[in-house]
Design an enzyme around this catalytic site. Structure first.
Site, PDB file in Angstrom:
ATOM      1  N   HIS A 174       0.846  -1.192   0.000  1.00 16.81           N
ATOM      2  CA  HIS A 174       0.000   0.000   0.000  1.00 16.81           C
ATOM      3  C   HIS A 174       0.883   1.245   0.000  1.00 16.81           C
ATOM      4  O   HIS A 174       2.007   1.219   0.507  1.00 16.81           O
ATOM      5  CB  HIS A 174      -0.888   0.026   1.248  1.00 16.81           C
ATOM      6  CG  HIS A 174      -2.024  -0.934   1.210  1.00 16.81           C
ATOM      7  ND1 HIS A 174      -3.231  -0.650   1.810  1.00 16.81           N
ATOM      8  CD2 HIS A 174      -2.162  -2.165   0.655  1.00 16.81           C
ATOM      9  CE1 HIS A 174      -4.053  -1.664   1.633  1.00 16.81           C
ATOM     10  NE2 HIS A 174      -3.424  -2.601   0.937  1.00 16.81           N
ATOM     11  N   GLU A 186       0.774   3.992   1.740  1.00 14.72           N
ATOM     12  CA  GLU A 186       1.176   4.484   3.059  1.00 14.72           C
ATOM     13  C   GLU A 186       2.328   3.670   3.634  1.00 14.72           C
ATOM     14  O   GLU A 186       3.250   4.228   4.234  1.00 14.72           O
ATOM     15  CB  GLU A 186      -0.008   4.431   4.046  1.00 14.72           C
ATOM     16  CG  GLU A 186      -1.175   5.300   3.662  1.00 14.72           C
ATOM     17  CD  GLU A 186      -2.265   4.572   2.891  1.00 14.72           C
ATOM     18  OE1 GLU A 186      -3.442   4.876   3.111  1.00 14.72           O
ATOM     19  OE2 GLU A 186      -1.935   3.686   2.060  1.00 14.72           O
ATOM     20  N   CYS A 234      -3.183   0.289   7.198  1.00 18.43           N
ATOM     21  CA  CYS A 234      -2.381   1.507   7.100  1.00 18.43           C
ATOM     22  C   CYS A 234      -2.597   2.422   8.307  1.00 18.43           C
ATOM     23  O   CYS A 234      -1.651   3.031   8.799  1.00 18.43           O
ATOM     24  CB  CYS A 234      -2.677   2.220   5.786  1.00 18.43           C
ATOM     25  SG  CYS A 234      -2.114   1.248   4.362  1.00 18.43           S
TER      26      CYS A 234
END
Length: 160
Positions: free
Chosen positions: A52, A54, A85
Site C-alpha cells: 500500500h 502508506e 495503514c
C-alpha cells in the site's frame, strides 16, 4: 497552501500507480517542508497484500530519518487509510494525517471506523478533504476505465 502542495505530489504518485494498472493511491510523508517518504499502491505489480502507498512511504521515511518514530511528520494520502495503514500510522507515531477522498468501503479514519479515536496510546489529528474532488476523480476514472476494458473483453469473447 502547503497541504495542497504535498497532496499534489501524492496525486502524481497515484497517477504513476494508475499508469501501471494499480488502484491510484499515492502518499508522501513530510518533515517540516521536505518530503522524506514517498509511496504508491503496488499490490498488483508486486503481487503483495502489504504494498500500500502508506506503508511504502512509512518505510522510506523511517529509512530516510533513521528511526521508526515519525513523531514530527505529516502523512498525505489521496485515499483515506485502511485498517492496516491506519495501524501502521499509529505504530509510527505520525501525529497528523491529511487525506483527500473518503473510503466508504475500508476507511479507518472516520468512514467505516475511526482507529485514531480508539483508546490507543497515540491519536493522530486528521485533515480531511484536501483536493478531495481531484483524488476522488482519479479513483472514479480508474474504475470506470477498468469496467470499460472488462466489458470490451467480455464482448470480444462472445463474438467468438
Amino acid at each position: 497552501m502547503e497541504d495542497r502542495l504535498f497532496m499534489e505530489e501524492a496525486l502524481r504518485l497515484a497517477a504513476e500507480a494508475a499508469a501501471e494498472g494499480e488502484v491510484p493511491v499515492g502518499c508522501v510523508i513530510t518533515l517540516e517542508d521536505r518530503i522524506v517518504g514517498r509511496g504508491r499502491n503496488r499490490r498488483e505489480t508486486g503481487k503483495h497484500a502489504l504494498a500500500h502507498a502508506e506503508l511504502e512511504a512509512i518505510d522510506e521515511a523511517c529509512r530516510t530519518l533513521g528511526g521508526w518514530r515519525l513523531w514530527q511528520c505529516t502523512l498525505y494520502v489521496t485515499l483515506e487509510p485502511c485498517p492496516m495503514c491506519a495501524g501502521a500510522i499509529l505504530n509510527a507515531r505520525i501525529p497528523r494525517v491529511v487525506y483527500g477522498a473518503a473510503d466508504p468501503k475500508a476507511g479507518s479514519c472516520g468512514s467505516v471506523t475511526d482507529l485514531f479515536a480508539m483508546s490507543f496510546n497515540h491519536h493522530p489529528r486528521t485533515t480531511v478533504g484536501v483536493m478531495e474532488e481531484e483524488c476522488a476523480d482519479a479513483l472514479k476514472s480508474f474504475f470506470r476505465s477498468l469496467r470499460e476494458k472488462r466489458a470490451a473483453q467480455k464482448g470480444s469473447q462472445t463474438e467468438l
